[in-house]
Design an enzyme around this catalytic site. Structure first.
Site, PDB file in Angstrom:
ATOM      1  N   TYR A   1      -1.735  12.954   6.181  1.00  0.00           N
ATOM      2  CA  TYR A   1      -1.326  11.957   7.168  1.00  0.00           C
ATOM      3  C   TYR A   1       0.180  12.090   7.421  1.00  0.00           C
ATOM      4  CZ  TYR A   1      -5.557   8.896   6.824  1.00  0.00           C
ATOM      5  OH  TYR A   1      -6.805   8.360   6.865  1.00  0.00           O
TER       6      TYR A   1
ATOM      7  N   ARG B   1       1.396   6.872  -6.783  1.00  0.00           N
ATOM      8  CA  ARG B   1       0.197   7.700  -7.014  1.00  0.00           C
ATOM      9  C   ARG B   1       0.464   9.155  -6.655  1.00  0.00           C
ATOM     10  NH1 ARG B   1      -5.378   6.501  -3.783  1.00  0.00           N
ATOM     11  NH2 ARG B   1      -3.872   6.535  -2.062  1.00  0.00           N
TER      12      ARG B   1
ATOM     13  N   GLU C   1     -14.095  -1.510   6.286  1.00  0.00           N
ATOM     14  CA  GLU C   1     -14.148  -0.234   5.576  1.00  0.00           C
ATOM     15  C   GLU C   1     -15.473  -0.212   4.811  1.00  0.00           C
ATOM     16  OE1 GLU C   1     -10.430   1.203   3.826  1.00  0.00           O
ATOM     17  OE2 GLU C   1     -11.527   1.666   1.991  1.00  0.00           O
TER      18      GLU C   1
ATOM     19  N   TYR D   1       0.838  -1.206   0.000  1.00  0.00           N
ATOM     20  CA  TYR D   1       0.000   0.000   0.000  1.00  0.00           C
ATOM     21  C   TYR D   1       0.874   1.258   0.000  1.00  0.00           C
ATOM     22  CZ  TYR D   1      -3.389   3.542   1.415  1.00  0.00           C
ATOM     23  OH  TYR D   1      -4.157   4.672   1.478  1.00  0.00           O
TER      24      TYR D   1
ATOM     25  N   ARG E   1     -12.261  12.798   1.229  1.00  0.00           N
ATOM     26  CA  ARG E   1     -13.192  11.910   1.950  1.00  0.00           C
ATOM     27  C   ARG E   1     -14.487  11.669   1.195  1.00  0.00           C
ATOM     28  NH1 ARG E   1      -9.997   9.146   5.344  1.00  0.00           N
ATOM     29  NH2 ARG E   1      -8.588  10.580   6.388  1.00  0.00           N
TER      30      ARG E   1
END
Ligand code: 3EB
Length: 346
Positions: free
Chosen positions: A211, A158, A340, A151, A224
């Protein structure tokens, strides 16, 4: 499938989640033209044009959950095509684009290239509002050949692509980053012509792109949620709210690390805060606002099969009986996240 607000299904973009074995045909099929399909099934495949429509096939089902196909539709006529390894369809207002990257020892540079190609494609065709992206990542919490978590490896490539396109795509869209059951990365997205998308953050959560570095060398590139105003009514507050994959994170911390029921409930509280009128107003969307009960086209990702029943119970007791919900038994992007949830409010 849900029949709430059927008239809303003739505006903008809408989708159905249908069992793979029972794709609706004939007079009972939903009206509209197919922009793209995502088949959640027991093996991955290259993105193709199937039945003249884009099809992404991802390995996300096993003996614990049912295969489903998500079908994105539009009221406008659609043109489909192939762009290198990717497939796409566009209707002049929206584009759907899908591509698969096979297994790699290290993903960073290939993910960067995949994303740069995708962003270049969207930009050149004038679909400059990114609306919703899905990143379906095999071995998401396993190490790559260099020992970096896949990840984090993915997020680095990305983030580099978005940095290279920051002048053209200054805002990040709603997204999902979730595990699959085979190596490789499946990516697809929806984008629209400019002027209709508003990207939202959650007052209970640190923006993911901020983050701290304890979660990886580059922060995850997503918002979000994204509100897509209905086409032809850019001043209006009618539209669809695309809710990103949402987990039991407060600030940037995972909470309730060892309690799946508490994680599911916290996740639903996060969605409630995200979609509520106060948060939409805070993002300039006066007059719009939803309740968690308005979430539909819901996908629920559960890491451990033994947790499926408790998560099902919580979702079914929170959401109305006619809500479309599909469950998947896949890993989430942090080892301590057990569940999730994502969906769309209309
Ligand atoms: C989170 O809130 C949970 O990397 O695209 C959710 C949605 C998550 C999207 C992504 C990751 C992504 O950080 C994980």
């Amino acid at each position: 499938m849900s029949n709430r607000q059927p008239e809303a299904r003739l505006q903008g973009l809408w989708s159905d989640l249908v069992p793979v074995a029972a794709t609706p045909e004939g007079p009972s099929a939903p009206r509209g033209n197919v922009l793209g399909r995502i088949r959640f099934t027991d093996a991955p495949a290259e993105a193709t044009l199937d039945d003249a429509t884009p099809l992404l096939t991802t390995h996300m089902t096993n003996e614990h959950v049912r295969p489903v196909e998500e079908i994105w539709r539009t009221a406008l006529p659609v043109r489909t095509g192939v762009a290198d390894d990717a497939v796409f369809a566009e209707d002049g207002e929206h584009v759907f684009y899908a591509v698969r990257l096979g297994p790699q020892p290290v993903y960073r540079s290939q993910v960067r290239e995949l994303y740069e190609s995708a962003l270049e494609f969207a930009w050149e065709r004038g679909y400059t509002d990114l609306v919703r992206m899905w990143n379906l990542i095999g071995g998401i919490t396993s190490p790559n050949a260099d020992g970096l978590e896949i990840y984090r490896d993915f997020c680095t490539g990305r983030a580099e692509a978005f940095a290279a396109f920051a002048d053209r795509f200054p805002q990040l869209p709603a997204a999902t980053g979730i595990g699959t059951l085979s190596p490789g990365v499946d990516v697809c997205f929806l984008a629209a012509k400019p002027g209709r998308a508003v990207h939202l953050e959650n007052p209970r959560q640190t923006p993911a792109y901020k983050y701290p570095s304890q979660y990886g060398p580059k922060s995850p590139s997503f918002a979000r949620a994204t509100f897509l105003k209905d086409a032809g009514a850019p001043g209006s507050v009618t539209g669809s709210l695309f809710v990103s994959g949402t987990a039991s994170i407060l600030g940037d911390d995972t909470v309730h690390a060892d309690n799946v029921a508490f994680q599911a409930e916290e996740t639903l509280r996060n969605i409630e805060a995200l979609v509520g009128g106060d948060n939409l107003r805070a993002h300039g969307l006066d007059g719009a606002g939803y309740d968690v009960k308005d979430l539909d086209q819901v996908k629920v990702y559960v890491r451990d099969a033994e947790h499926l029943p408790v998560v099902r119970n919580i979702c079914e007791s929170t959401l109305p009986a006619d809500t479309d919900i599909s469950y998947f038994n896949v890993a989430v992007c942090r080892p301590d996240l057990l569940v999730e949830i994502e969906g769309v409010c209309r």
